[in-house]
Design a protein around this motif. Sequence first.
Motif, short mmCIF file in Angstrom:
data_model
loop_
_atom_site.label_atom_id
_atom_site.label_comp_id
_atom_site.label_asym_id
_atom_site.label_seq_id
_atom_site.Cartn_x
_atom_site.Cartn_y
_atom_site.Cartn_z
N LYS A 151 0.83 -1.20 0.00
CA LYS A 151 0.00 0.00 0.00
C LYS A 151 0.86 1.25 0.00
CE LYS A 151 -3.58 2.44 2.63
NZ LYS A 151 -4.43 2.44 3.83
N GLU A 152 1.91 1.24 0.81
CA GLU A 152 2.76 2.41 0.93
C GLU A 152 4.02 2.24 0.09
OE1 GLU A 152 1.71 5.05 2.38
OE2 GLU A 152 -0.08 4.11 3.24
N PRO A 153 4.52 3.32 -0.51
CA PRO A 153 5.75 3.24 -1.30
C PRO A 153 6.93 2.79 -0.44
CG PRO A 153 4.58 5.31 -1.71
CD PRO A 153 3.92 4.67 -0.53
N GLY A 154 7.90 2.15 -1.10
CA GLY A 154 9.10 1.71 -0.38
C GLY A 154 9.58 0.37 -0.90
N GLU A 155 10.54 -0.18 -0.22
CA GLU A 155 11.08 -1.48 -0.62
C GLU A 155 10.01 -2.55 -0.52
OE1 GLU A 155 14.16 -2.50 -1.78
OE2 GLU A 155 14.38 -0.34 -2.10
N PRO A 156 9.95 -3.48 -1.50
CA PRO A 156 8.93 -4.54 -1.47
C PRO A 156 9.00 -5.36 -0.19
CG PRO A 156 10.01 -4.46 -3.62
CD PRO A 156 10.79 -3.55 -2.71
N SER A 157 7.83 -5.61 0.39
CA SER A 157 7.75 -6.39 1.63
C SER A 157 7.99 -7.87 1.36
CB SER A 157 6.36 -6.21 2.25
OG SER A 157 5.38 -6.79 1.40
N GLU A 158 8.06 -8.63 2.44
CA GLU A 158 8.24 -10.08 2.32
C GLU A 158 7.06 -10.71 1.59
OE1 GLU A 158 9.15 -13.97 5.18
OE2 GLU A 158 8.95 -11.97 6.05
N GLU A 175 4.50 -7.58 -12.53
CA GLU A 175 5.44 -6.48 -12.30
C GLU A 175 5.22 -5.96 -10.90
OE1 GLU A 175 5.65 -1.96 -13.83
OE2 GLU A 175 5.90 -3.43 -15.43
N ILE A 176 6.30 -5.75 -10.16
CA ILE A 176 6.21 -5.15 -8.83
C ILE A 176 6.26 -3.63 -8.99
CG2 ILE A 176 7.36 -4.86 -6.60
CD1 ILE A 176 8.42 -7.71 -6.89
N ASP A 177 5.32 -2.95 -8.36
CA ASP A 177 5.28 -1.49 -8.42
C ASP A 177 5.40 -0.96 -6.99
OD1 ASP A 177 4.56 1.27 -8.71
OD2 ASP A 177 3.52 0.78 -10.56
N THR A 178 6.29 -0.01 -6.79
CA THR A 178 6.48 0.57 -5.45
C THR A 178 5.63 1.81 -5.22
OG1 THR A 178 8.41 1.80 -6.23
CG2 THR A 178 8.82 -0.37 -5.23
N ASN A 179 4.75 2.13 -6.20
CA ASN A 179 3.81 3.25 -6.02
C ASN A 179 2.45 2.80 -6.55
OD1 ASN A 179 2.41 5.65 -5.80
ND2 ASN A 179 3.98 6.90 -6.77
N MET A 180 1.82 1.90 -5.80
CA MET A 180 0.60 1.27 -6.28
C MET A 180 -0.58 2.23 -6.33
SD MET A 180 0.91 -1.66 -7.51
CE MET A 180 -0.87 -1.88 -7.68
N LYS A 181 -0.60 3.24 -5.49
CA LYS A 181 -1.73 4.18 -5.53
C LYS A 181 -1.77 4.89 -6.88
CE LYS A 181 -3.99 7.96 -3.05
NZ LYS A 181 -3.91 8.92 -1.91
#
Length: 306
Positions: A151-158, A175-181
Amino acid sequence: MKEINKVSIIGLGALGVMFGHHLSKKMSSEHLRIVADPERVQKYQNNEIYCNGERCQFNYITSEDEDDPADLVIFAVKYSGLEDAMESVRNQIGDETIILSALNGVTSESIIGEKFGMDRVLYCVAQGMDTVKAGNKVIYSNMGMLCFGDKEPGEPSEKVQTVARFFDNTDFPYEIDTNMKKRQWGKFMVNVGVNQTVAVYKSNYGEIQQEGPARTMMIAAMREVMALTEVEGTKLSVEDLAYWLKVLGTLSPHGKPSMAQDVEAKRHSEVELFSGTVLKLGKKYGVPTPINQELYNRITTIEKDY
């Protein structure tokens, strides 16, 4: 966190069939479950489902089955069916279950999180698909991908990394996105423009991939969403618009979005989720939305004639 072995999918529309068919070739049948109420399970079993001409080999379980909880639950229903879907899938949710929602709009994650806990939910966007469903048959030429992240930007969680490993192991495009909003608002902008315009013109992706009245209307509707993001706090730029137009250019010109398929089948669409939401936000923030007003009026008029 343990690796993902057991997956449950709720919803057998175009995306649910496509996801299930792909994963059924990569997983053992007992570890991939299609969840539905008993009546739907009976219907699915009586009417074989096909994806790109191949018969789908699905393992169906009902909402009453108290099976082992899934490691990953994928919601692939329409927004109008979300409440029923959450009830149907309740026995599949365990302490370590991860949830992905492939629904349109920007609110399904918070609704699912309120029901099952936000700690289980990753934010997700389904994009680039050109699936078409007619009866019990689904066809597509571009599988697209699931874009997901925290939910929040930053390094991908576990949790994000765990899902990524599973998708790597099953050759599932992602694709992993670090700014999903921002990604979700971008996809919402596309849905508002593409789904509604193609439905109104009763055409296909090819109609909005070339210059003409339909493409002009689509982009104008998308720009109204861009104006809303200025005050919503997730500003979409002309570069974002260009990115999503490029994504649209990859779709099969003969494909069409779900709303156009709904209009053809005389089903009620997700117009309230698209222009309905835009009109409410426009009124709230004092942002003009005349194109979405026209789309809303034309689609609701079509539906009144069913």
